[in-house]
Design an enzyme around this catalytic site. Structure first.
Site, short mmCIF file in Angstrom:
data_model
loop_
_atom_site.label_atom_id
_atom_site.label_comp_id
_atom_site.label_asym_id
_atom_site.label_seq_id
_atom_site.Cartn_x
_atom_site.Cartn_y
_atom_site.Cartn_z
N ASP A 1 -26.24 -0.42 -43.71
CA ASP A 1 -27.63 -0.76 -44.42
C ASP A 1 -28.43 0.46 -44.14
OD1 ASP A 1 -26.41 -2.95 -45.50
OD2 ASP A 1 -28.00 -4.25 -44.46
N ASP B 1 -25.10 -12.71 -55.45
CA ASP B 1 -25.72 -13.22 -54.22
C ASP B 1 -26.39 -14.36 -54.67
OD1 ASP B 1 -25.46 -10.62 -53.24
OD2 ASP B 1 -27.42 -9.79 -53.85
#
Length: 238
Positions: free
Chosen positions: A8, A130
């Site tokens: 990330d 998600d």
């Protein structure tokens, strides 16, 4: 089952968040390129790269990091974060990514993502799902889209989607185990889907369980960075 380590990015640096919270950020000392090289040297073939700045800005912000990783390794990179237009998708592919992940945009503007599937092909576009309580969460998990997971997947499968990253938000970064029951339900319903599990992996046993139920791949982040699973153990699943 493929193992896909995650990097990330915030301000060009490798970080980890907990439950997607930017205020719960941990920065890692090695550069993203060095981390990626370490994965490749261990025998890992894929990488999940998330542009957290891009997710906030609605446009990729770390293409230079992507370019550096793809220029200095042979890793197959899938890139997510801020890909909201055909132009940004093309820019990501031009920077060397093999695939992009369509997350919030897939819920907010399905017609656009359908057009990407036609133009770029299902091999290039990963559906990002998600979920919180089987509902699609969007905008960095801060917003409930009102969409139910299973009809959402059904619509995209009808449009030719092959790959899907499914993250249970409640599990992400918690190191409490993945959503095995949810993944089993998805695989039972959509046998042709290449399901990529994400969130909650804490130990080697979690990876073995996910492999046993038949997921195509698993994304691993915090468990590796926190030393719960070694690089050698990850590579053994390749």
């Amino acid at each position: 089952m493929k193992i896909i380590p995650a990097i990330d990015l915030i301000s060009g640096k490798a970080v980890r968040l907990t439950k997607g919270d930017y205020n719960q950020k941990k920065e890692y000392s090695d550069s993203p390129v060095e981390v990626a090289k370490t994965f490749e040297e261990a025998g890992i073939t894929n990488l999940h790269l998330v542009d957290l700045d891009g997710a906030k800005a609605q446009k990729p912000q770390n293409l230079d990091v992507l370019q550096s990783i793809t220029s200095n390794t042979n890793l197959k990179v899938d890139f997510g974060g801020g890909v909201k237009s055909s132009e940004s998708l093309q820019a990501v592919l031009n920077a060397g990514a093999q695939q992009i992940t369509a997350g919030s945009i897939a819920a907010k503007n399905p017609e656009l993502v359908y057009s990407w599937l036609k133009e770029f092909g299902a091999e290039k576009v990963i559906l990002g799902a998600d979920v919180i309580n089987e509902k699609i969460a969007i905008s960095g998990w801060q917003e409930d889209s009102g969409l139910d997971l299973f009809p959402f997947l059904e619509r995209y499968m009808a449009q030719g989607v092959t790959y899907c990253i499914c993250t249970d938000v409640s599990k992400d970064g918690m190191l409490q185990g993945p959503s095995v029951d949810l993944y089993q339900k998805i695989l039972k319903e959509f046998s042709g889907l290449k399901l990529i599990a994400s969130g909650g992996v804490a130990e080697l046993a979690d990876l073995k369980e996910l492999k046993d139920i038949g997921v195509y791949a698993t994304i691993v982040g915090k468990a590796y960075y926190e030393g719960r699973i070694t690089l050698e153990e990850l590579a053994s699943f390749q």
